[in-house]
Design an enzyme around this catalytic site. Sequence first.
Site, PDB file in Angstrom:
ATOM      1  N   LEU A  37      19.256  62.818 107.133  1.00  0.00           N
ATOM      2  CA  LEU A  37      19.613  64.109 106.032  1.00  0.00           C
ATOM      3  C   LEU A  37      20.371  63.451 105.065  1.00  0.00           C
ATOM      4  O   LEU A  37      21.304  63.648 103.668  1.00  0.00           O
ATOM      5  CB  LEU A  37      20.695  65.424 106.452  1.00  0.00           C
ATOM      6  N   ASP A  68      20.398  60.672 114.056  1.00  0.00           N
ATOM      7  CA  ASP A  68      19.845  59.553 113.174  1.00  0.00           C
ATOM      8  C   ASP A  68      19.734  58.317 113.816  1.00  0.00           C
ATOM      9  O   ASP A  68      19.692  58.706 115.088  1.00  0.00           O
ATOM     10  CB  ASP A  68      21.630  59.037 112.912  1.00  0.00           C
ATOM     11  N   SER A 134       6.018  48.701 103.411  1.00  0.00           N
ATOM     12  CA  SER A 134       5.489  48.163 102.102  1.00  0.00           C
ATOM     13  C   SER A 134       4.816  46.445 101.248  1.00  0.00           C
ATOM     14  O   SER A 134       4.909  45.724 102.253  1.00  0.00           O
ATOM     15  CB  SER A 134       7.129  48.278 101.307  1.00  0.00           C
ATOM     16  N   TYR A 160      16.610  44.785 100.863  1.00  0.00           N
ATOM     17  CA  TYR A 160      14.946  46.424 101.046  1.00  0.00           C
ATOM     18  C   TYR A 160      14.004  45.624 101.756  1.00  0.00           C
ATOM     19  O   TYR A 160      13.667  45.697 103.002  1.00  0.00           O
ATOM     20  CB  TYR A 160      15.060  47.218 100.434  1.00  0.00           C
ATOM     21  N   LYS A 164      12.001  45.386 105.694  1.00  0.00           N
ATOM     22  CA  LYS A 164      10.650  46.072 105.663  1.00  0.00           C
ATOM     23  C   LYS A 164       9.992  44.526 107.272  1.00  0.00           C
ATOM     24  O   LYS A 164       9.284  44.512 107.905  1.00  0.00           O
ATOM     25  CB  LYS A 164       9.384  46.037 104.630  1.00  0.00           C
TER      26      LYS A 164
HETATM   27  P1  NAD Z   1      12.837  58.804 101.429  1.00  0.00           P
HETATM   28  O1  NAD Z   1      13.973  58.074 101.363  1.00  0.00           O
HETATM   29  O2  NAD Z   1      12.204  60.409 100.474  1.00  0.00           O
HETATM   30  O3  NAD Z   1      12.233  59.842 103.138  1.00  0.00           O
HETATM   31  C1  NAD Z   1      13.228  59.001 104.052  1.00  0.00           C
HETATM   32  C2  NAD Z   1      13.979  59.901 105.132  1.00  0.00           C
HETATM   33  O4  NAD Z   1      14.768  58.838 106.425  1.00  0.00           O
HETATM   34  C3  NAD Z   1      15.265  60.081 104.026  1.00  0.00           C
HETATM   35  O5  NAD Z   1      14.972  61.641 104.544  1.00  0.00           O
HETATM   36  C4  NAD Z   1      16.439  59.775 104.584  1.00  0.00           C
HETATM   37  O6  NAD Z   1      17.291  60.965 105.149  1.00  0.00           O
HETATM   38  C5  NAD Z   1      15.760  59.465 106.490  1.00  0.00           C
HETATM   39  N1  NAD Z   1      16.773  58.889 107.018  1.00  0.00           N
HETATM   40  C6  NAD Z   1      16.964  57.161 106.390  1.00  0.00           C
HETATM   41  N2  NAD Z   1      17.922  56.925 107.505  1.00  0.00           N
HETATM   42  C7  NAD Z   1      17.801  57.346 108.195  1.00  0.00           C
HETATM   43  C8  NAD Z   1      17.850  57.444 110.013  1.00  0.00           C
HETATM   44  N3  NAD Z   1      19.075  55.948 109.671  1.00  0.00           N
HETATM   45  N4  NAD Z   1      18.254  58.068 110.599  1.00  0.00           N
HETATM   46  C9  NAD Z   1      17.648  59.301 109.744  1.00  0.00           C
HETATM   47  N5  NAD Z   1      16.739  59.338 108.889  1.00  0.00           N
HETATM   48  C10 NAD Z   1      16.861  58.732 108.034  1.00  0.00           C
HETATM   49  O7  NAD Z   1      11.859  58.092 101.027  1.00  0.00           O
HETATM   50  P2  NAD Z   1      10.294  57.604 101.291  1.00  0.00           P
HETATM   51  O8  NAD Z   1       9.944  57.151  99.587  1.00  0.00           O
HETATM   52  O9  NAD Z   1       9.676  59.179 101.956  1.00  0.00           O
HETATM   53  O10 NAD Z   1       9.606  56.568 102.169  1.00  0.00           O
HETATM   54  C11 NAD Z   1       9.593  57.358 103.526  1.00  0.00           C
HETATM   55  C12 NAD Z   1       9.627  55.158 104.532  1.00  0.00           C
HETATM   56  O11 NAD Z   1       8.399  54.696 103.689  1.00  0.00           O
HETATM   57  C13 NAD Z   1      10.401  54.030 103.730  1.00  0.00           C
HETATM   58  O12 NAD Z   1      10.486  53.686 105.184  1.00  0.00           O
HETATM   59  C14 NAD Z   1      10.257  54.265 103.191  1.00  0.00           C
HETATM   60  O13 NAD Z   1      11.050  52.586 103.176  1.00  0.00           O
HETATM   61  C15 NAD Z   1       8.102  53.297 102.852  1.00  0.00           C
HETATM   62  N6  NAD Z   1       8.266  52.969 101.306  1.00  0.00           N
HETATM   63  C16 NAD Z   1       8.217  54.227 100.655  1.00  0.00           C
HETATM   64  C17 NAD Z   1       7.941  53.680  99.537  1.00  0.00           C
HETATM   65  C18 NAD Z   1       8.500  54.719  98.017  1.00  0.00           C
HETATM   66  O14 NAD Z   1       7.702  54.174  96.556  1.00  0.00           O
HETATM   67  N7  NAD Z   1       8.562  55.634  98.634  1.00  0.00           N
HETATM   68  C19 NAD Z   1       6.873  52.458  98.962  1.00  0.00           C
HETATM   69  C20 NAD Z   1       6.868  51.535 100.324  1.00  0.00           C
HETATM   70  C21 NAD Z   1       7.074  52.122 101.332  1.00  0.00           C
HETATM   71  C1  WQD Z   2       6.886  50.074  88.549  1.00  0.00           C
HETATM   72  C2  WQD Z   2       7.102  49.574  87.013  1.00  0.00           C
HETATM   73  C3  WQD Z   2       8.947  48.003  86.731  1.00  0.00           C
HETATM   74  C4  WQD Z   2      11.475  52.072  86.233  1.00  0.00           C
HETATM   75  C5  WQD Z   2       9.468  49.788  93.903  1.00  0.00           C
HETATM   76  C6  WQD Z   2      10.190  49.132  94.897  1.00  0.00           C
HETATM   77  C7  WQD Z   2       9.107  48.242  96.551  1.00  0.00           C
HETATM   78  C8  WQD Z   2       8.327  49.994  96.581  1.00  0.00           C
HETATM   79  C9  WQD Z   2       7.861  51.017  95.077  1.00  0.00           C
HETATM   80  C10 WQD Z   2       9.214  50.531  98.463  1.00  0.00           C
HETATM   81  C11 WQD Z   2       7.574  48.219  87.000  1.00  0.00           C
HETATM   82  C12 WQD Z   2       8.650  49.691  85.616  1.00  0.00           C
HETATM   83  C13 WQD Z   2      10.256  51.559  85.979  1.00  0.00           C
HETATM   84  C14 WQD Z   2      11.964  52.352  84.272  1.00  0.00           C
HETATM   85  C15 WQD Z   2      10.151  50.544  83.904  1.00  0.00           C
HETATM   86  N1  WQD Z   2       9.412  50.961  97.571  1.00  0.00           N
HETATM   87  N2  WQD Z   2       9.743  50.550  85.246  1.00  0.00           N
HETATM   88  N3  WQD Z   2      11.132  51.816  84.101  1.00  0.00           N
HETATM   89  O1  WQD Z   2       9.288  47.892  91.908  1.00  0.00           O
HETATM   90  O2  WQD Z   2       6.734  48.567  91.576  1.00  0.00           O
HETATM   91  O3  WQD Z   2       8.214  48.553  93.720  1.00  0.00           O
HETATM   92  O4  WQD Z   2       8.514  50.742  94.250  1.00  0.00           O
HETATM   93  O5  WQD Z   2       8.939  50.124  99.799  1.00  0.00           O
HETATM   94  O6  WQD Z   2       9.978  47.167  97.060  1.00  0.00           O
HETATM   95  O7  WQD Z   2      10.263  47.810  94.639  1.00  0.00           O
HETATM   96  O8  WQD Z   2       8.192  49.623  91.617  1.00  0.00           O
HETATM   97  O9  WQD Z   2       8.439  52.203  89.623  1.00  0.00           O
HETATM   98  O10 WQD Z   2      10.734  50.720  89.903  1.00  0.00           O
HETATM   99  O11 WQD Z   2       8.462  50.125  89.075  1.00  0.00           O
HETATM  100  O12 WQD Z   2       9.803  50.459  83.362  1.00  0.00           O
HETATM  101  O13 WQD Z   2      12.672  53.122  84.936  1.00  0.00           O
HETATM  102  O14 WQD Z   2       7.984  50.138  86.193  1.00  0.00           O
HETATM  103  O15 WQD Z   2       9.722  46.988  85.578  1.00  0.00           O
HETATM  104  O16 WQD Z   2       6.935  47.607  85.927  1.00  0.00           O
HETATM  105  P1  WQD Z   2       8.051  48.915  92.171  1.00  0.00           P
HETATM  106  P2  WQD Z   2       8.683  50.796  89.807  1.00  0.00           P
END
Ligand code: NAD
Ligand code: WQD
Length: 352
Positions: A37, A68, A134, A160, A164
């Site tokens: 959570l 957790d 990611s 971060y 990954k």
């Molecule tokens: P999110 O934060 O909505 O979901 C992650 C969930 O994990 C949350 O509900 C959080 O409470 C839970 N959590 C975190 N640490 C925990 C722990 N130690 N034990 C148990 N639960 C824990 O994020 P999301 O966007 O759904 O991302 C899911 C996965 O996808 C993550 O691993 C994230 O790094 C990866 N990812 C997300 C994106 C994106 O842009 N959303 C992009 C690439 C990769």
């Molecule tokens: C998209 C574009 C910004 C916000 C991030 C993480 C990546 C992955 C996905 C987890 C960029 C521009 C953004 C704003 C803006 N997460 N922007 N104003 O940076 O591609 O990726 O999320 O793994 O690791 O780095 O996504 O949505 O933050 O940005 O102009 O307020 O929007 O510069 O060009 P990003 P983003």
Amino acid sequence: MKPNGTVLVTGGAGYVGSHTVVELLNSNYSVIAIDNLVNCYAHKKEKPESLKRVEQLTGQTIVFYDVDIRNRQALDKIFKSHKIDSVIHFAALKAVGESVKTPLTYYQNNIAGSSTLFEVMQANGVKNVVFSSSATVYGTPQFLPMTEDHPTGQNCTNPYGKTKYFVEEILKDVCIADPDWKVISLRYFNPVGAHESGHIGEDPSGVPNNLMPYISQVAIGRREKLYVFGDDYPTKDGTGVRDYIHITDLAIGHLKALQKMSEPDFKGWKTYNLGTGQGYSVLELIEAFSKASGKKINYAIVHRREGDVATSYADPSLARKELHWQATKGIDEMCRDTWKWQKQNPNGFKKE
Ligand code: NAD
Ligand code: WQD
């Protein structure tokens, strides 16, 4: 137990997790979700609101544990109380800027947490895992579109992203040591959108770090204007270009990965890009969102955000060939569904 077996979903109450749970339940998998959570809303520590909504949407029940992934004993108890076939591992902290300020928290949560989970899996003979990776593991693109054999780890600019990369490396080593492991690492590009019902969606706490939720909060009037980070990149209009992918397409990618792992000849570690292969600029996304919502999106151009790259998009052809997966929803559907979720839930999962 349902015909396709039982999947333990870590971080199941989060954004990607909750949408994937919908697709799992609709495809005859039983689901056990765990989440501590830390980044999802639960009223008085009840079942997280996102999962209650998933239960309403699917008419099915989700077994949920407030646990957790670093809690070895609690995890072990869950593995011993259920017959778990596979794990989809979403649980992680994901805020890039925060990870720069508190790297140890990120390494502890994402790396130590993942390795504890894998140890407990191994001890209980569960050796199938789909890992949420990611495109960030590629760092600054050396070529575009990025294929899975683009170098990783070399220039991940923040803790971060490194978590990954490190977890991928851990999983590769686990597969080398024990050929019974089956691992698919899915490298997401930029997940956006919401379930088409508008009942679940992305619910960032505080100021959104990502573009789509920020735009949508401007459209609903929660924020005055969007700050566009730079218009002097070498792109079509000077703003950053990304490969946005609809969350439901992304969720379905996880089911395809489970199916792939269940093929008799699948073994070891494989990775797939999940993206559309198409890049959109910040200004193009603003335009598409305006069209979908009928709202003007106020914005101002400001300086570049540190660590951002000009352009990032996937070559998704390996997933198409080997997972039989391909994104089906375009930018207009991504904006339409985000707006539907935002309009129905102006304050996210919190009702007040
Ligand atoms: P999110 O934060 O909505 O979901 C992650 C969930 O994990 C949350 O509900 C959080 O409470 C839970 N959590 C975190 N640490 C925990 C722990 N130690 N034990 C148990 N639960 C824990 O994020 P999301 O966007 O759904 O991302 C899911 C996965 O996808 C993550 O691993 C994230 O790094 C990866 N990812 C997300 C994106 C994106 O842009 N959303 C992009 C690439 C990769
Ligand atoms: C998209 C574009 C910004 C916000 C991030 C993480 C990546 C992955 C996905 C987890 C960029 C521009 C953004 C704003 C803006 N997460 N922007 N104003 O940076 O591609 O990726 O999320 O793994 O690791 O780095 O996504 O949505 O933050 O940005 O102009 O307020 O929007 O510069 O060009 P990003 P983003």
